[in-house]
Design a protein around this motif. Structure first.
Motif, PDB file in Angstrom:
ATOM      1  N   ILE A 284      48.795  37.945  41.215  1.00 16.41           N
ATOM      2  CA  ILE A 284      49.910  37.047  41.548  1.00 16.41           C
ATOM      3  C   ILE A 284      49.400  36.076  42.605  1.00 16.41           C
ATOM      4  CG2 ILE A 284      52.310  36.915  42.264  1.00 16.41           C
ATOM      5  CD1 ILE A 284      52.311  40.043  41.730  1.00 16.41           C
ATOM      6  N   GLY A 285      49.142  34.846  42.180  1.00 15.83           N
ATOM      7  CA  GLY A 285      48.636  33.845  43.114  1.00 15.83           C
ATOM      8  C   GLY A 285      47.345  34.304  43.761  1.00 15.83           C
ATOM      9  N   SER A 286      47.349  34.352  45.093  1.00 10.74           N
ATOM     10  CA  SER A 286      46.127  34.748  45.799  1.00 10.74           C
ATOM     11  C   SER A 286      46.043  36.265  45.953  1.00 10.74           C
ATOM     12  CB  SER A 286      46.077  34.082  47.172  1.00 10.74           C
ATOM     13  OG  SER A 286      47.244  34.430  47.888  1.00 10.74           O
ATOM     14  N   VAL A 287      47.134  36.975  45.609  1.00  8.10           N
ATOM     15  CA  VAL A 287      47.092  38.441  45.672  1.00  8.10           C
ATOM     16  C   VAL A 287      46.481  38.942  44.373  1.00  8.10           C
ATOM     17  CG1 VAL A 287      48.444  40.508  46.151  1.00  8.10           C
ATOM     18  CG2 VAL A 287      49.231  38.316  46.988  1.00  8.10           C
ATOM     19  N   LYS A 288      45.157  39.175  44.392  1.00 10.51           N
ATOM     20  CA  LYS A 288      44.432  39.483  43.155  1.00 10.51           C
ATOM     21  C   LYS A 288      44.496  40.979  42.843  1.00 10.51           C
ATOM     22  CE  LYS A 288      42.464  35.325  42.570  1.00 10.51           C
ATOM     23  NZ  LYS A 288      42.990  34.474  41.501  1.00 10.51           N
ATOM     24  N   LEU A 289      45.699  41.455  42.517  1.00  9.77           N
ATOM     25  CA  LEU A 289      45.839  42.898  42.282  1.00  9.77           C
ATOM     26  C   LEU A 289      44.972  43.376  41.119  1.00  9.77           C
ATOM     27  CD1 LEU A 289      49.652  43.466  42.794  1.00  9.77           C
ATOM     28  CD2 LEU A 289      47.807  44.338  44.182  1.00  9.77           C
ATOM     29  N   ALA A 290      44.904  42.575  40.047  1.00  9.11           N
ATOM     30  CA  ALA A 290      44.135  43.003  38.874  1.00  9.11           C
ATOM     31  C   ALA A 290      42.648  43.083  39.212  1.00  9.11           C
ATOM     32  CB  ALA A 290      44.370  42.055  37.713  1.00  9.11           C
TER      33      ALA A 290
END
Lengths: 363, 169
Positions: A284-290
């Motif tokens: 999600i945006g800059s939150v690169k959870l994947a």
């Protein structure tokens, strides 16, 4: 290849230990009981005690049984199910998939259907009417349910354009070489290739795959002879079905293959519909959870993350199987046949048609 | 090559055992094993798809129905002793004639010099190429076969259907 073989073998053995304990605890929870509590803390060593008991038991062959068939049948069942693990990718990278054969999932369906020959051998050679009736029911059921199972697998194959399970897994995540669009629709123009997570899973790429997944799940329950389709070993009618006469280690082998089959169909369901070894969290945006919860294919972190995600999802499905078992009553034979031939098969044929159309919208 | 000899020997032995074993159930199980060996030959011939189809259709479905029927029959009444000498003679004559025909047909066959490795396409027997050929060059025969299957299926359903007023069992 040998790495995958050893991992699969230990996985199948560990699965029966985890599976039996969870099954007993889950059923106890659903029936407001405590389950095994005596051996070890919270009954955790119960299965070890059971295993010792099974190892020490006498291996009885009935006097009028066909001896060689009787002895070979459990091995046949186990081999058929264990051979199915050969094409399962347990994670990204080459060495976590036993065989990279191009026909992958088709081979799996073929080899697993050999299981019923083992069941028939066991049922007939026992020379016992309960065993024979159990084997007959089992075969009628498995042969019928293979049709919706095969058709629901075909839907996925049509959308992914490959039979190799590793390629099917890779397509459903951030490492796929192709563009993934939201709901698979190119005309929407929302590119989710780098978002990944559950948005690129097959069940999300093609929305009606939710229904196909339910068909697959029902058919796989019947393939495993699990409740509510446990007619072949209905305790209240047939004693133990086709394995009534077995004791000791041979009975344990049949049990092992039964839990192995549960794991196999769950892993297959995860690979086909629920993203395989891909992480469920999207970027999600800059939150690169994947990206944080998965590693590059071929690297150690990729292999470990993939393995963990695959097993976590597979055990979720096994939990649902147990949940279903302790919730629904057993079906009657005619209801069983009605369900497969008049409900599941027409719907899965319709789904095959729809997936052909959806595939055209995807490219 | 060594493996081919082993597999062929296994195939022939199990095929012989189909005929020689006394118990019909054992015969059917040997037949299943023969189909497996033939599937092995398909793999050696680089025809993976055909191998899986052979297992799924013959070993997985047709042989299972065979077993199903034979297990329900009363085996003692159909023991091999009930065959007369005339039947045995007729069987020997028919079998011998077929053998002679096969030998005559394959005697002068030219097997060629083997595969041309330089121009050999390793994808020949794979699903994709098979599909291309089946749905492009041989579309009409393929569709005709499907109609044939459909007719057979309708026929089976008609035969199995319960007629009005008839009891089920």
């Amino acid at each position: 290849m040998f790495v995958a073989l050893l991992i699969c073998l230990s996985l199948v053995l560990a699965n029966v230990v985890i599976g039996v304990y969870t099954e007993r605890k889950v059923s106890a929870f659903m029936q407001d009981r405590l389950g095994p509590m005596v051996v070890g803390k919270y009954g955790s060593l119960q299965l070890i005690a059971d295993l010792v008991k099974l190892l020490l038991k006498e291996d009885i062959v009935p006097k009028l049984a066909d001896k060689w068939l009787f002895l070979a049948a459990p091995c046949m069942i186990f081999v058929a199910i264990f051979a199915g693990f050969a094409v399962i990718p347990l994670g990204p990278g080459e060495y976590l998939q036993g065989s990279q054969a191009q026909i992958g999932v088709f081979y799996l369906l073929a080899i697993v259907s050999i299981d019923i020959i083992g069941v028939l051998m066991a049922g007939w050679s026992s020379n016992n009417k309960y065993s024979l009736l159990g084997a007959m029911r089992s075969v009628a059921q498995i042969v019928s349910y293979e049709i919706p199972l095969g058709l629901s697998v075909l839907c996925v194959v049509m959308v992914s354009q490959t039979l190799n399970l590793q390629e099917i897994s890779t397509q459903q995540g951030i490492f796929s070489g192709h563009d993934n669009y939201l709901f698979g629709l190119k005309s929407l123009g929302i590119d989710v290739t780098q978002v990944g997570g559950f948005l690129t899973w097959n069940i999300f790429r093609v929305p009606f795959f939710l229904g196909v997944f339910i068909i697959f799940f029902i058919a796989s329950l019947a393939e495993c002879n699990r409740a509510p389709f446990d007619l072949p070993e209905a305790e209240s009618e047939l004693v133990g079905g086709f394995h009534t006469e077995y004791s000791g280690m041979r009975w344990a082998l049949i049990f092992l293959s039964e839990y192995g089959m549960m794991l196999l169909v769950s892993v297959l369901g995860v690979i086909l519909f629920l993203g395989g070894w891909n992480s469920p969290f999207p970027n999600i945006g800059s939150v690169k959870l994947a990206n944080w919860t998965s590693g590059e294919p071929g690297s150690w972190s990729g292999a470990i993350w993939g393995f963990v995600w695959l097993l976590a999802k597979a055990y979720m499905l096994i939990f649902v199987q147990m949940w279903v078992r302790w919730t629904f009553p057993r079906l009657r034979v005619d209801q069983l046949m009605y369900l497969t031939w008049k409900v599941l098969t027409p719907f899965s044929i319709l789904a095959v048609f729809l997936s052909a159309i959806w595939r055209m919208l995807m490219i | 090559m060594q493996f081919w000899y082993f597999l062929t020997a296994l195939t022939l032995i199990s095929a012989l055992m189909v005929v020689l074993s006394k118990n019909p159930i054992h015969s059917v199980l040997y037949l299943v094993f023969t189909f497996f060996c033939i599937s092995g030959h398909y793999v050696l011939l680089n025809a993976q798809f055909l191998m899986a189809v052979n297992i799924i259709v013959y070993a997985g479905a047709i042989m299972v129905l065979f077993l199903f029927v034979i297990m329900m029959l009363d085996l003692r009444r159909n023991s091999p002793d009930s065959k007369t000498n005339l039947t045995k003679l007729a069987g020997a004559v028919v079998g011998g004639t077929v053998l002679v025909i096969f030998i005559a047909a394959t005697r002068k066959i030219n097997l060629g010099t083997g595969a041309d490795n330089a121009f050999y396409n390793s994808q020949t027997g794979m699903v994709e190429n098979l599909g291309q050929i089946l749905y492009r060059n041989y579309l009409l025969p393929f569709e005709l076969v499907s109609i044939l299957f459909f007719v057979a299926m309708v026929g089976a359903v008609m035969l199995g259907k319960r007629e009005a007023g008839e009891r089920n069992f």
